[in-house]
Write an enzyme that holds these catalytic residues in place. Structure first.
Site, short mmCIF file in Angstrom:
data_model
loop_
_atom_site.label_atom_id
_atom_site.label_comp_id
_atom_site.label_asym_id
_atom_site.label_seq_id
_atom_site.Cartn_x
_atom_site.Cartn_y
_atom_site.Cartn_z
N ASP A 208 54.26 -3.21 31.01
CA ASP A 208 55.31 -4.06 31.81
C ASP A 208 54.25 -4.42 32.93
O ASP A 208 54.71 -5.11 33.61
CB ASP A 208 56.34 -3.73 32.48
N ASP B 182 54.95 -53.89 43.06
CA ASP B 182 55.17 -53.24 41.45
C ASP B 182 55.83 -52.23 40.98
O ASP B 182 56.21 -52.29 39.78
CB ASP B 182 53.36 -52.94 41.37
N GLY C 247 53.48 -50.71 35.45
CA GLY C 247 54.13 -52.18 35.63
C GLY C 247 53.68 -53.31 34.54
O GLY C 247 54.01 -53.61 33.45
N LEU C 248 52.98 -54.00 35.19
CA LEU C 248 51.82 -54.87 34.26
C LEU C 248 51.54 -54.46 32.90
O LEU C 248 51.65 -55.03 32.35
CB LEU C 248 50.35 -55.63 34.81
S1 SF4 Z 1 58.44 -2.91 24.86
FE1 SF4 Z 1 59.29 -3.90 26.17
S2 SF4 Z 1 59.81 -2.91 28.53
FE2 SF4 Z 1 58.37 -1.73 26.67
S3 SF4 Z 1 56.35 -1.75 27.89
FE3 SF4 Z 1 56.78 -4.05 26.69
S4 SF4 Z 1 57.77 -5.43 27.45
FE4 SF4 Z 1 57.96 -3.25 28.72
#
Ligand code: SF4
Ligand code: SF4
Lengths: 533, 444
Positions: free
Chosen positions: A36, A274, A409-410
């Protein structure tokens, strides 16, 4: 269980990180496995922050489960306090930790740390990033803000800006300037740029400016109830909305809404000759509800585009989104599945897409120009220069940004007149863009057509390709579809790329309607006349 | 250079250096990340993570700008009702898989990838894979492995993936060479051509580009690893009777030569023939590296743990580029596999395993290395403090193996140093930044 290939919003703890990372003096202890920690790179890489997000992850492993993840959390919280000495701490769980039910709030409370510790309860399996940011900011206000005597001069707080927000840094600066023109000073802007001590003194402002309902509405409501501060409902995105916003602030404060507008250029830029070429260009809008609703108003009434589709990914705002779409005679698209968005865009065949990072990719695949108007965005949408979206300067920036991807535009006329010129041909793309012109960069994933086949509106062999690939096989008729005769096919190729998709679609629709089996050059021009407006 | 003489190794290598084992906050991706390169390598495979929104978000953040029309990976996101037992997770999974396979008839291999949430709720994906394999055979083979962050770091995901395939490989008694580890196609082609010129073969690859090309394995199989993080795959192949040819990893001129020589010796290739085949590419590699070694020579380097490539890369930087490693951090030290590299890495650096990121940052701060190799989360904060960094993930996403890439590999390290020398404007504090000079996690 829902299969997701890409998601507009991260999990709610990423929202909490956006609040914590935008602030100083706040530390977040997050009960989470090591993977994470990827979320750090959203801030350090994509937003180019020069400091680590103030987050301690407990990074528990399989061998800790059942043994002592709770102690691991307590150690991490204690160490984080000792090392960082924050003014306040927020504690919570990511999706995995939510399942092991260690109760970070209770554990941290038992530590008796010498600073306020605010537990966050963010249901990872139900809610998403924006909710996480909104709820975190709300809980910070609950824990730290109190009613208190008002400042003598008229002041306000600005609510909702976070780290990783689309142009939040510059919007706060621009709106602060705008309020200054009315004679109002900003008491606290939060979460972005604030400290817990700042939040504690929010109660002394006279009212609140809610810049981003997605991430600040919870706090705005709570402050209204607890501190008696009314908050603004108009988001100053675009010329009209900015003027409405000034009037709303005037009605809250009794000050005059008349401010110096000499820096505002969008109206004249739109009215100058324009810009005639912009009139009636078909645009499709997708993003967060607040930005899309505001952008639709700008597109329709301040530039003169035709809005042909709009929608948002945040279901929480589905109702205002639907109402806004109705005003343009449209059904709002509410989804967080980008393949649905891609199909809707292909079906609407717009000339310009206004969207998020994902719509930019969709535009690339479909060969349709795109400008970015909403989170989520990537590294190139965090510009070095000052480029707000809100207020008068924001309107100027929006004009430039939206117009940039289009053919001028042009140039558009010349392309139509000299479509066969070997170096000034339509596939060359807008002349002010560098590099090799090839807007129809199709993904290298092979079997797209076969994948998407069934579910599409008739006439679309593949939604991912409105021109060239189909051209190659245009003479092959899938079950009773009109067939392009070679001459008509050549004629179609002469039409500039930015309208070719529409021409092809219209012609085929016309042919089907009239029961014409073979499309000739005649059919092509009959269709053109038929659809002429 | 004489290949087989022990004089080649430094007086003392790092094999016996005591390892600093750390257990604290880690700043490393989980094994799901491997999907980003594995799905490009296996062109008829789909990777279905059974996990949370976090897992989906990790994958797309790691994939960064690589957004495909429809990627060959996705996440079956667990919802409240799956957790509360209101919906039978297995039925849901079967439905999602069936839907996916109808949409993607080109898919021949499906990997069910476990995540932290699926492991914590004890969803039995191995059983699910068996069941689904039965349902979708013979068209699709369904495998299962875990890429969860509670079990695996970053590159261990590839190891888990390959290890899951080994038991299902066909048996053979043929004498064949297996090259183990995902390589970019261009590098794979170079490797195959070198081995062919040497007269080594037949050669097969794991992973293969397509399911139909999967190798067989048996007692006559010998295998070489091209990545140091393949410990479980190594063990699984040995269980199938195959024999490992240990060698330094093919990074840089020296590593590539030693790696090829181990194979050549096994196949009785003469020294003369070996030299004839490798002389030209070796000279090219040395020349290409030399151009960058000028910048790198005499500079110190500090590795944060990331991909497990750290030991072989430190060896390359020390021996071919003249750098001095101060600390070589690795998430996991597999001494049997990286032994030959540890022998060559001159004694001196701290060898650390695992991580306690704040303490390691303190050490890095003390050491003030000329170049710091670290993850994306740390790179900009360290740059802002005046350190020069190289983000480690690029080492996994860029072709860096074998002779022709040796110069590119050195360039990945020299570019940050060259840039540092070029940029003369001081860094100002912007609104988004807190001033430099602050500890990266620090609060004012
Ligand atoms: S598997 Fe999913 S929840 Fe686990 S560390 Fe990886 S991203 Fe995070
Ligand atoms: S462009 Fe995006 S994905 Fe690529 S390195 Fe930069 S931040 Fe990462």
């Amino acid at each position: 269980m829902k299969l997701t290939l890409w998601t507009y919003e991260g999990p709610p703890h990423v929202g909490a990180m956006r609040v914590a990372t935008g602030m100083t003096g706040l530390h977040y202890v997050l009960h989470a496995p090591q993977g994470d920690t990827y979320a750090d790179l959203l801030f350090t890489m994509i937003e180019r922050r020069n400091h680590r997000p103030p987050v301690t992850y407990t990074t528990f492993q399989a061998r800790d489960l059942g043994a002592d993840t709770a102690n691991l959390f307590k150690d991490a919280a204690r160490d984080a306090y000792t090392r960082f000495k924050p003014q306040a701490m927020i504690v919570g769980a990511s999706c995995t930790a939510e399942l092991i039910q260690d109760d970070p709030g209770g554990l941290a409370g038992a530590l008796d740390l010498p600073c306020p510790v605010i537990p966050l309860d963010l249901p990872s399996y139900q809610r998403k990033e924006n909710f996480g940011a909104d709820e975190t900011f709300h809980q910070l206000c609950r824990a730290l803000a109190r009613p208190m005597p008002r400042t003598e001069a008229i002041t306000c707080n600005i609510l909702g800006a976070t780290a990783l927000g689309f142009r939040h840094r510059d919007d706060v600066a621009e709106v602060t300037k705008l309020l200054g023109l009315m004679g109002i000073t900003v008491n606290v802007a939060a979460p972005l740029g604030s400290t817990p001590a700042d939040i504690a003194r929010m109660g002394q402002a006279h009212f609140n400016v809610l810049l981003y309902p997605e991430t600040g509405e919870g706090a705005a409501r709570w402050l209204e109830k607890t501190c008696g501060q009314p908050y603004t409902k108009v988001v100053p995105l675009g010329v009209g909305a900015t003027r409405d916003f000034l009037h709303e602030v005037a009605s809250l404060t009794g000050l005059s809404p008349k401010v110096d507008e000499s820096a505002l250029r969008l109206p004249w830029w739109s009215a100058s000759v324009d810009s005639t070429y912009l009139t009636g260009k078909r645009v499709f809008l997708f993003g967060d509800a607040t930005h899309v609703i505001a952008a639709a108003r700008i597109a329709a009434t301040e530039i003169g585009f035709e809005v042909v589709g709009m929608g948002c990914y945040n279901r929480e705002f589905a109702r205002p989104m639907r109402a806004a779409a109705k005003a343009y005679g449209l059904e709002a698209l509410i989804t967080d599945d980008y393949l649905e968005v891609e199909d809707a865009i292909a079906a609407a065949a717009p000339e310009l897409i206004l969207g998020t990072q994902q719509e930019r990719h969709i535009g690339k695949r479909l060969g349709i120009p795109c400008a970015v108007i909403s989170s989520p965005v990537h590294v190139q949408d965090f510009p070095a220069r000052y480029s707000p979206q809100m207020g008068f300067e924001g309107a100027n920036v929006i004009f430039d940004t939206w117009i940039h991807p289009l053919v001028m535009g042009l140039e558009e006329h010349l392309l139509t007149m000299f479509r066969e010129d070997f170096e000034f041909h339509s596939d060359a793309g807008p002349s002010h863009h560098g590099g090799k012109a090839d807007l129809r960069e199709v993904s290298d994933e092979a079997p797209l057509a076969s994948v998407a086949g069934g579910a599409l509106p008739p006439g679309f062999a593949s939604p991912r390709d409105i021109s060239e690939q189909i051209m190659a096989e245009a003479t092959v008729s899938p079950s009773g579809e009109p067939v392009w005769l070679p001459a008509a096919e050549r004629e179609l190729k002469k039409i500039p790329f930015f309208v070719r998709g529409k021409a092809k679609r219209n012609t085929e629709g016309y042919a089907r309607e009239k029961g014409v089996a073979e499309i000739s050059v005649e059919t092509l021009y009959e269709a053109k006349a038929h659809y002429a407006r | 250079m004489s290949l087989d003489s022990p004089a080649l190794a430094p007086n003392r290598g790092c094999r016996d250096t005591p390892v600093l084992k750390e257990r604290g906050q880690r700043e490393v991706f989980c094994g799901l990340t491997g999907i980003i390169w594995l799905h490009r390598k296996m062109q008829d495979a789909f990777f279905l993570v059974v996990g949370s929104r976090t897992c989906a978000h990790l994958l797309q953040s790691a994939a960064g700008v690589m957004i495909f029309a429809e990627p060959r990976f996705g996440t079956a996101i667990l919802e409240e009702k799956d957790l509360a037992g209101l919906a039978d997770a297995n039925t849901e999974l079967d439905r999602e898989v069936a839907r996916l396979l109808t949409r993607r008839p080109d898919i021949k291999q499906l990997f069910l990838v476990g995540s932290c949430p699926s492991e914590v709720i004890k969803l039995d994906l191995a059983r699910a894979a068996e069941r689904l394999s039965g349902l979708h055979a013979p068209h699709v083979r369904v495998y299962n492995y875990s890429g969860s962050g509670i079990e695996t770091t970053f590159t261990q995901g590839e190891d888990a993936c390959l290890a899951a395939m080994v038991p299902t490989l066909a048996s053979t008694t043929a004498r064949e060479v297996l090259i183990i580890g995902a390589l970019p196609d261009v590098v794979e082609d170079q490797c195959l051509s070198l081995l062919a010129q040497l007269g080594i073969g037949p050669v097969r690859m794991l992973p293969a580009r397509r399911a139909a090309d999967l190798p067989a394995v048996g007692p006559q199989t010998v295998f070489a690893l091209v990545q140091p993080f393949l410990g479980d795959t190594h063990a699984a192949l040995i269980r199938r009777g195959a024999r490992h040819l240990p060698a330094a990893f093919p990074f840089g001129e020296e590593g590539t030569t030693l790696w090829l020589w181990a194979l050549a010796q096994e196949f009785g290739i003469s020294r003369d023939h070996f030299d004839a085949v490798t002389a030209a590419p070796r000279a090219r590699a040395r020349k290409a590296v030399a151009a960058h070694a000028e910048t790198l020579n005499g500079k110190s380097v500090f590795f944060f743990p990331d991909s497990q490539l750290e030991i072989p890369l430190a060896r390359f930087l020390a021996r071919e580029c003249g750098m001095t490693p101060l600390e070589v951090g690795t998430p996991f030290l597999h001494a049997a596999i990286t032994g030959p590299d540890l022998d060559l890495l001159p004694e001196g650096p701290v060898i650390s395993e695992g991580q306690d990121v704040d303490r390691q940052l303190d050490r890095q701060h003390e050491a003030r290395p000329d170049l710091t190799i670290c993850g994306l989360g740390l790179a900009n904060p360290l740059e802002a403090q005046g350190h020069t960094t190289k983000w480690a993930i690029e080492l996994v996403f860029t072709p860096v193996h074998f002779y022709e890439q040796a110069g590119d590999l050195a360039a990945l390290f020299s570019r940050p140093l060259r840039r540092k020398a070029l940029l003369t404007a001081p860094i100002a504090c912007s609104q988004i930044s807190r001033g430099p000079g602050q500890s990266p996690g620090g609060q004012p």
